[in-house]
Enzyme design. Structure first.
Site, PDB file in Angstrom:
ATOM      1  CG  ASN A 148      -0.271  -0.437   2.457  1.00  0.00           C
ATOM      2  OD1 ASN A 148       0.270  -1.699   2.490  1.00  0.00           O
ATOM      3  ND2 ASN A 148      -0.350   0.404   3.471  1.00  0.00           N
ATOM      4  CD  GLN A 182      -3.621  -0.177  -1.475  1.00  0.00           C
ATOM      5  OE1 GLN A 182      -3.971   0.480  -2.590  1.00  0.00           O
ATOM      6  NE2 GLN A 182      -4.138   0.413  -0.446  1.00  0.00           N
ATOM      7  CB  SER A 202     -10.695  -3.345   1.157  1.00  0.00           C
ATOM      8  OG  SER A 202     -11.737  -2.406   1.925  1.00  0.00           O
ATOM      9  CB  ALA A 203     -16.206  -2.380  -0.828  1.00  0.00           C
ATOM     10  CG  HIS A 204     -12.558   1.897   1.720  1.00  0.00           C
ATOM     11  ND1 HIS A 204     -11.411   2.551   1.545  1.00  0.00           N
ATOM     12  CD2 HIS A 204     -12.170   0.807   2.458  1.00  0.00           C
ATOM     13  CE1 HIS A 204     -10.681   2.392   2.718  1.00  0.00           C
ATOM     14  NE2 HIS A 204     -10.930   1.152   3.096  1.00  0.00           N
ATOM     15  CB  THR A 240     -27.810  -8.182  10.681  1.00  0.00           C
ATOM     16  OG1 THR A 240     -28.285  -8.811  11.906  1.00  0.00           O
ATOM     17  CG2 THR A 240     -28.712  -7.928   9.475  1.00  0.00           C
ATOM     18  CB  CYS A 327       4.146  12.827  12.437  1.00  0.00           C
ATOM     19  SG  CYS A 327       6.123  12.669  11.997  1.00  0.00           S
TER      20      CYS A 327
HETATM   21  N1  PLP Z   1      -4.481  -4.212   3.700  1.00  0.00           N
HETATM   22  C1  PLP Z   1      -4.141  -3.099   2.687  1.00  0.00           C
HETATM   23  C2  PLP Z   1      -2.947  -3.502   1.953  1.00  0.00           C
HETATM   24  C3  PLP Z   1      -4.432  -1.997   2.676  1.00  0.00           C
HETATM   25  O1  PLP Z   1      -4.066  -0.719   1.909  1.00  0.00           O
HETATM   26  C4  PLP Z   1      -5.792  -1.367   3.500  1.00  0.00           C
HETATM   27  C5  PLP Z   1      -6.177  -0.177   3.741  1.00  0.00           C
HETATM   28  O2  PLP Z   1      -5.462   0.759   3.730  1.00  0.00           O
HETATM   29  C6  PLP Z   1      -6.215  -2.540   4.587  1.00  0.00           C
HETATM   30  C7  PLP Z   1      -5.490  -3.591   4.329  1.00  0.00           C
HETATM   31  C8  PLP Z   1      -7.252  -2.380   5.233  1.00  0.00           C
HETATM   32  O3  PLP Z   1      -8.581  -2.045   4.702  1.00  0.00           O
HETATM   33  P1  PLP Z   1      -9.801  -1.580   5.501  1.00  0.00           P
HETATM   34  O4  PLP Z   1     -10.075  -0.302   5.231  1.00  0.00           O
HETATM   35  O5  PLP Z   1     -11.012  -2.236   4.397  1.00  0.00           O
HETATM   36  O6  PLP Z   1      -9.857  -2.325   6.546  1.00  0.00           O
END
Ligand code: PLP
Length: 388
Positions: A148, A182, A202-204, A240, A327
């Site tokens: 990430n 990612q 992850s959806a977002h 749920t 930080c």
């Molecule tokens: N794993 C990686 C490589 C990510 O970049 C992130 C989010 O920054 C996550 C896990 C966590 O995702 P979530 O926000 O859905 O918990």
């Protein structure tokens, strides 16, 4: 320019979600038709995700986040092994997301053996290091698909092939988990071809809503739930179902195939931005591999300019970016990822991450190239930096 942190929701995903925020508010476990329409919507999303990963819908578990999916994969596999009387060993890398690292550290405190593989200057795990680290009691390898912070792409299919070979005739199977959060927008995600048993998304991060994740769990994987209750999601994840979020995730994942043709365009914009930075700003360092890198990622350290100050100054100019230094969370620790690459604390503190997305425009690149050199120069004046 912070699409690795989150992405703007797709119009298609939003459209698909709206009815489930309004009149279609049923509980998917209710047997009357309002509830059953919610169930059908979840089933459809499950098929969309399964189609994307080339797996069975019954292998998809919806969770509340990728963080939860990572926790479920790691604690779930370890607890199932412990229940069989095994004293487990896990292999992971030094550059995993906190959701993986912290889970492993917690288990380590409880007596589980963990190997954190190094990644070298490029930020890439070596397949032979995975092989060398395998012990008789190894039950899980958890290596992310793409990092990430530096966008470094890991050799997941090669590790999958190695583990397939190593598992032949082995008493205790070594499961393979990848945090692909990612990678999903940009890399092939066929679970069979990758050879993974567990896959987090992850959806977002894929233009869907926040607060929904997936854990793909290959059929036959022995895993314990970490959340107990009403037995939702095949008893693996009670609670749920977040119907509206799951519907948004399904719609967002269905859009990815269309978007993959845009990868070339994104990489062109990224290269223009990176070349422009190199041309305009002296004394910088590109962090991570150039070759094995996500098309949307830039991570660069500026000598004499502090990462958090850069982010604040860029924000004042209307640009959202990110830094590896922590930080802002009240700690002065620099990023564990940049330290694993061999950067000094000072270099790691001067890092800036710019991550593009499918909605990034030429104009935004121009704006960044106009603003960034001025901001770096201003901060360097304050810090007393002298050009060598
Ligand atoms: N794993 C990686 C490589 C990510 O970049 C992130 C989010 O920054 C996550 C896990 C966590 O995702 P979530 O926000 O859905 O918990």
């Amino acid at each position: 320019m912070d699409n690795a942190a989150t992405t703007q929701i797709d119009p298609e995903a939003l459209e698909a979600m709206l009815p489930y925020l309004k009149e279609e508010y049923g509980n998917a476990s209710s047997i009357y038709s309002l509830g059953q329409r919610g169930r059908e919507a979840i089933d459809k999303a499950r098929e969309q995700v399964a189609g994307f990963l080339n797996c069975q819908p019954s292998e998809i578990v919806f969770t509340g986040s990728a963080t939860e999916s990572d926790n479920l994969a790691i604690f779930g596999i370890v607890r199932a092994a412990q229940a069989k009387g095994i004293k487990p060993h896990i292999i992971t890398s030094q550059i995993e997301h906190h959701a993986v690292i912290e889970s492993c550290e917690k288990l380590e405190k409880q007596g589980v053996e963990v190997t954190y593989l190094p990644v070298g200057r490029e930020g890439v795990v070596k397949v032979e290091d995975v092989e060398k680290a395998i012990k008789e009691n190894t039950i899980l390898v958890s290596i992310m698909y793409a990092n990430n912070e530096i966008g470094a792409i890991q050799p997941i299919a090669q590790i999958g092939a190695l583990l397939k070979k190593m598992n032949q005739g082995r008493k205790q199977k070594i499961y393979f988990h990848t945090d692909a959060v990612q990678a999903v927008n940009y890399l092939p995600c066929d679970a069979q071809e990758l050879g993974v048993d567990l896959f987090t998304l992850s959806a977002h991060k894929i233009y869907g809503p926040k607060g929904v994740g997936v854990l793909y769990i290959k059929q036959g994987t022995v895993i314990e739930p970490i959340i107990l209750g009403g037995g939702h999601e095949w008893g693996i994840r009670s609670g749920t179902e977040n119907v509206v979020g799951i519907v948004g995730l399904g719609a967002a994942i269905a859009e990815i195939k269309k978007q993959q043709s845009q990868n070339v365009a994104i990489s062109k914009l990224r290269d223009r931005l990176l070349d422009g930075i190199i041309e305009r700003i002296p004394d910088i360092q590109i962090n991570g591999s150039r070759e094995f890198r996500l098309v949307n990622n830039i991570n660069v350290s500026f000598k004499g300019a502090e990462g958090e100050a850069l982010v604040i100054a860029l924000d004042q100019e209307g640009i959202a970016a990110s830094t590896g230094s922590a930080c802002s969370s009240g700690s002065l620790d620099p990023s564990h990822v940049l330290l694993a690459l061999g950067l000094s604390h000072q270099q790691a503190h001067g890092s800036l991450r710019l991550t593009l997305g499918k909605n990034t425009t030429e104009q935004e690149i121009d704006q960044a190239l106009e603003v960034l050199p001025k901001v770096v120069e201003r901060l360097r004046k304050v810090s007393g930096y002298k050009k060598i």
